[in-house]
Design a protein around this motif. Sequence first.
Motif, PDB file in Angstrom:
ATOM      1  N   VAL A   1       0.830  -1.207   0.000  1.00 27.59           N
ATOM      2  CA  VAL A   1       0.000   0.000   0.000  1.00 27.59           C
ATOM      3  C   VAL A   1       0.863   1.256   0.000  1.00 27.59           C
ATOM      4  O   VAL A   1       2.077   1.201   0.206  1.00 27.59           O
ATOM      5  N   TYR A   2       0.198   2.401  -0.249  1.00 25.74           N
ATOM      6  CA  TYR A   2       0.897   3.681  -0.165  1.00 25.74           C
ATOM      7  C   TYR A   2      -0.041   4.731   0.419  1.00 25.74           C
ATOM      8  O   TYR A   2      -1.265   4.575   0.412  1.00 25.74           O
ATOM      9  N   SER A   3       0.568   5.799   0.932  1.00 27.19           N
ATOM     10  CA  SER A   3      -0.155   6.939   1.490  1.00 27.19           C
ATOM     11  C   SER A   3       0.543   8.202   1.022  1.00 27.19           C
ATOM     12  O   SER A   3       1.752   8.185   0.743  1.00 27.19           O
ATOM     13  N   THR A   4      -0.176   9.317   0.910  1.00 28.06           N
ATOM     14  CA  THR A   4       0.415  10.561   0.398  1.00 28.06           C
ATOM     15  C   THR A   4       0.184  11.711   1.362  1.00 28.06           C
ATOM     16  O   THR A   4      -0.769  11.720   2.154  1.00 28.06           O
ATOM     17  N   ALA A   5       1.078  12.715   1.268  1.00 28.65           N
ATOM     18  CA  ALA A   5       0.959  13.932   2.066  1.00 28.65           C
ATOM     19  C   ALA A   5       1.801  15.023   1.418  1.00 28.65           C
ATOM     20  O   ALA A   5       2.730  14.739   0.656  1.00 28.65           O
ATOM     21  N   THR A   6       1.501  16.262   1.739  1.00 31.20           N
ATOM     22  CA  THR A   6       2.327  17.381   1.269  1.00 31.20           C
ATOM     23  C   THR A   6       3.341  17.804   2.327  1.00 31.20           C
ATOM     24  O   THR A   6       4.164  18.683   2.082  1.00 31.20           O
ATOM     25  N   SER A   7       3.290  17.163   3.485  1.00 32.59           N
ATOM     26  CA  SER A   7       4.264  17.383   4.546  1.00 32.59           C
ATOM     27  C   SER A   7       4.530  16.055   5.233  1.00 32.59           C
ATOM     28  O   SER A   7       3.591  15.261   5.432  1.00 32.59           O
ATOM     29  N   LEU A   8       5.771  15.797   5.598  1.00 37.42           N
ATOM     30  CA  LEU A   8       6.078  14.551   6.296  1.00 37.42           C
ATOM     31  C   LEU A   8       5.372  14.454   7.642  1.00 37.42           C
ATOM     32  O   LEU A   8       5.153  13.350   8.150  1.00 37.42           O
ATOM     33  N   SER A   9       5.004  15.587   8.204  1.00 38.32           N
ATOM     34  CA  SER A   9       4.299  15.587   9.491  1.00 38.32           C
ATOM     35  C   SER A   9       2.798  15.434   9.322  1.00 38.32           C
ATOM     36  O   SER A   9       2.061  15.467  10.306  1.00 38.32           O
ATOM     37  N   GLY A  10       2.355  15.237   8.074  1.00 42.03           N
ATOM     38  CA  GLY A  10       0.960  14.987   7.801  1.00 42.03           C
ATOM     39  C   GLY A  10       0.159  16.264   7.565  1.00 42.03           C
ATOM     40  O   GLY A  10       0.709  17.363   7.540  1.00 42.03           O
ATOM     41  N   PRO A  11      -1.151  16.117   7.346  1.00 40.88           N
ATOM     42  CA  PRO A  11      -1.898  14.855   7.403  1.00 40.88           C
ATOM     43  C   PRO A  11      -1.620  13.956   6.196  1.00 40.88           C
ATOM     44  O   PRO A  11      -1.351  14.445   5.099  1.00 40.88           O
ATOM     45  N   TRP A  12      -1.680  12.634   6.447  1.00 37.11           N
ATOM     46  CA  TRP A  12      -1.457  11.644   5.403  1.00 37.11           C
ATOM     47  C   TRP A  12      -2.791  11.043   4.976  1.00 37.11           C
ATOM     48  O   TRP A  12      -3.711  10.920   5.780  1.00 37.11           O
ATOM     49  N   SER A  13      -2.855  10.651   3.717  1.00 38.68           N
ATOM     50  CA  SER A  13      -4.072  10.038   3.196  1.00 38.68           C
ATOM     51  C   SER A  13      -4.256   8.636   3.773  1.00 38.68           C
ATOM     52  O   SER A  13      -3.353   8.073   4.401  1.00 38.68           O
ATOM     53  N   SER A  14      -5.420   8.060   3.526  1.00 37.18           N
ATOM     54  CA  SER A  14      -5.622   6.659   3.873  1.00 37.18           C
ATOM     55  C   SER A  14      -4.753   5.787   2.981  1.00 37.18           C
ATOM     56  O   SER A  14      -4.311   6.201   1.906  1.00 37.18           O
ATOM     57  N   TRP A  15      -4.510   4.556   3.408  1.00 35.64           N
ATOM     58  CA  TRP A  15      -3.680   3.638   2.641  1.00 35.64           C
ATOM     59  C   TRP A  15      -4.433   3.124   1.422  1.00 35.64           C
ATOM     60  O   TRP A  15      -5.621   2.801   1.505  1.00 35.64           O
ATOM     61  N   MET A  16      -3.730   3.038   0.300  1.00 34.98           N
ATOM     62  CA  MET A  16      -4.308   2.563  -0.953  1.00 34.98           C
ATOM     63  C   MET A  16      -3.354   1.566  -1.603  1.00 34.98           C
ATOM     64  O   MET A  16      -2.141   1.663  -1.452  1.00 34.98           O
ATOM     65  N   THR A  17      -3.892   0.602  -2.350  1.00 36.47           N
ATOM     66  CA  THR A  17      -3.048  -0.329  -3.094  1.00 36.47           C
ATOM     67  C   THR A  17      -2.589   0.328  -4.389  1.00 36.47           C
ATOM     68  O   THR A  17      -3.243   1.233  -4.910  1.00 36.47           O
ATOM     69  N   PHE A  18      -1.458  -0.149  -4.932  1.00 33.79           N
ATOM     70  CA  PHE A  18      -0.952   0.409  -6.180  1.00 33.79           C
ATOM     71  C   PHE A  18      -0.729  -0.657  -7.256  1.00 33.79           C
ATOM     72  O   PHE A  18      -0.639  -0.334  -8.437  1.00 33.79           O
ATOM     73  N   ALA A  19      -0.615  -1.922  -6.872  1.00 34.59           N
ATOM     74  CA  ALA A  19      -0.553  -3.018  -7.844  1.00 34.59           C
ATOM     75  C   ALA A  19      -1.941  -3.619  -8.002  1.00 34.59           C
ATOM     76  O   ALA A  19      -2.873  -3.267  -7.265  1.00 34.59           O
ATOM     77  N   ASP A  20      -2.105  -4.509  -8.951  1.00 34.67           N
ATOM     78  CA  ASP A  20      -3.411  -5.140  -9.172  1.00 34.67           C
ATOM     79  C   ASP A  20      -3.887  -5.817  -7.888  1.00 34.67           C
ATOM     80  O   ASP A  20      -3.135  -6.569  -7.248  1.00 34.67           O
ATOM     81  N   SER A  21      -5.117  -5.557  -7.523  1.00 32.38           N
ATOM     82  CA  SER A  21      -5.680  -6.125  -6.296  1.00 32.38           C
ATOM     83  C   SER A  21      -5.655  -7.647  -6.351  1.00 32.38           C
ATOM     84  O   SER A  21      -6.027  -8.258  -7.354  1.00 32.38           O
TER      85      SER A  21
END
Length: 447
Positions: A229-249
Amino acid sequence: MKVMRSNLLLLAATTASASLQIVPGATLTATNTGAHVQAHGAGAIKVGSTYYIVGEDKTQGSNFQNINCYSSANLVEWAYEGALLSRTNSGDLGPNRVVERPKVIYNDSTKKYVLYMHIDSSNYGEAKVGVATGDSVCGKYTYQGSFRPLGFESRDLGLFKDDDGTAYLLTEDRGNGLRIEQLSADYLSVSKSTYLWRDSIEAPAVVKRQGTYYMFGSKLTGWDPNDNVYSTATSLSGPWSSWMTFADSGSNTYSSQTNYVLPFGEGAIYMGDRWVSSNLMRSTYVWLPLTFSGTAVSMKNQVNWTPDVSAGTWATGTDETTPEAEAAALANGARTLSCSGCSGGTSVGYIGGSEGGSVTFSGVSSDAATKSSIRIKYINGDSSQRFANVTVNGASHKLAFLPTSGGTPGSSILNVDLKSGAENTIVITTTDGSWGPDVDRIMVPKN
């Protein structure tokens, strides 16, 4: 004429590199050892125009042996440079110790390379980070000791160096979650906590692209793969997005686990391990290009693909010819065998041995005079790697062949110069009396 000549030279250079391919999950033979690359759980770093991977030597199993370094100019051909750290008589790096997930970054102020690694006992009860420093990326490192960052457990780890030179430890704290922790100015200790996910995520890796941070990681399923999974943010201190898959489920990240994400051109390359827990030295590498769309990330499986390091781009592998071993010339005791998983249900075995059994492919075709990545499909029923001498147009190469399982052929990759046209001859044998692999077929790029 000068413009035309320049264009022709550019076309020739592009053609010459177009068929050097990364093949996920294949035996990756080091150019100067003739053995499978031992750099598991690796981190990567680019210095000048050279790429380096620093990873675990699993030749003798799970106990610490070496942290190895390999170099490459093109991400396809890798040369062994040496061990950064090796087993000692006692202490953190002594016998029956766990040393995993090495990652290295460069400190611009101290002019030192700093290496972090997971340090543990054989029962994983210590959960510490170890730190070492070196003057060159692939030189000998001095071990500085181990600690629990900010007093918390640390197992799988990663490192990230931001644009301003600030560095961060990415660490899995089993009792609390996944942490980002800022390192001190000299990178030798942890100064403060930056973010904590209250989620069970290990194998962390961060990459930054166009102002967005991407944290990649794996769920906790031991040696078995899962949908990473992966999560994204514009700052390392967050807020971070929910976890999402990036390869085929449901693909279990194409049977791999994140170890590093390497910036590449405008995108990045996922670098994962395909662990074989019953025989760790035969674990392989799954490296695949990541596709970014806005802040969304996806990754498709590739049988083979071609990186262009000068342009920072990639392409899917070219069409291939597939000469069958049973249709080639067999000599000195080599003979056909039944192989249910092989193309056509047949392979060629008894290659090498005391008689020097051999298989010769003649009239192998290439559309260009270029260096190409040939995939040799094979079976090896042993628990250790086999080796063969593969001679292409008179030039001999030592190639490794990892154990296979379940009757399914594996792939071993040979990067060699081919002539244009059907003028190429490829001979597979051994010269030391040992047995080589059973050969199914070879797969040669058409270019």
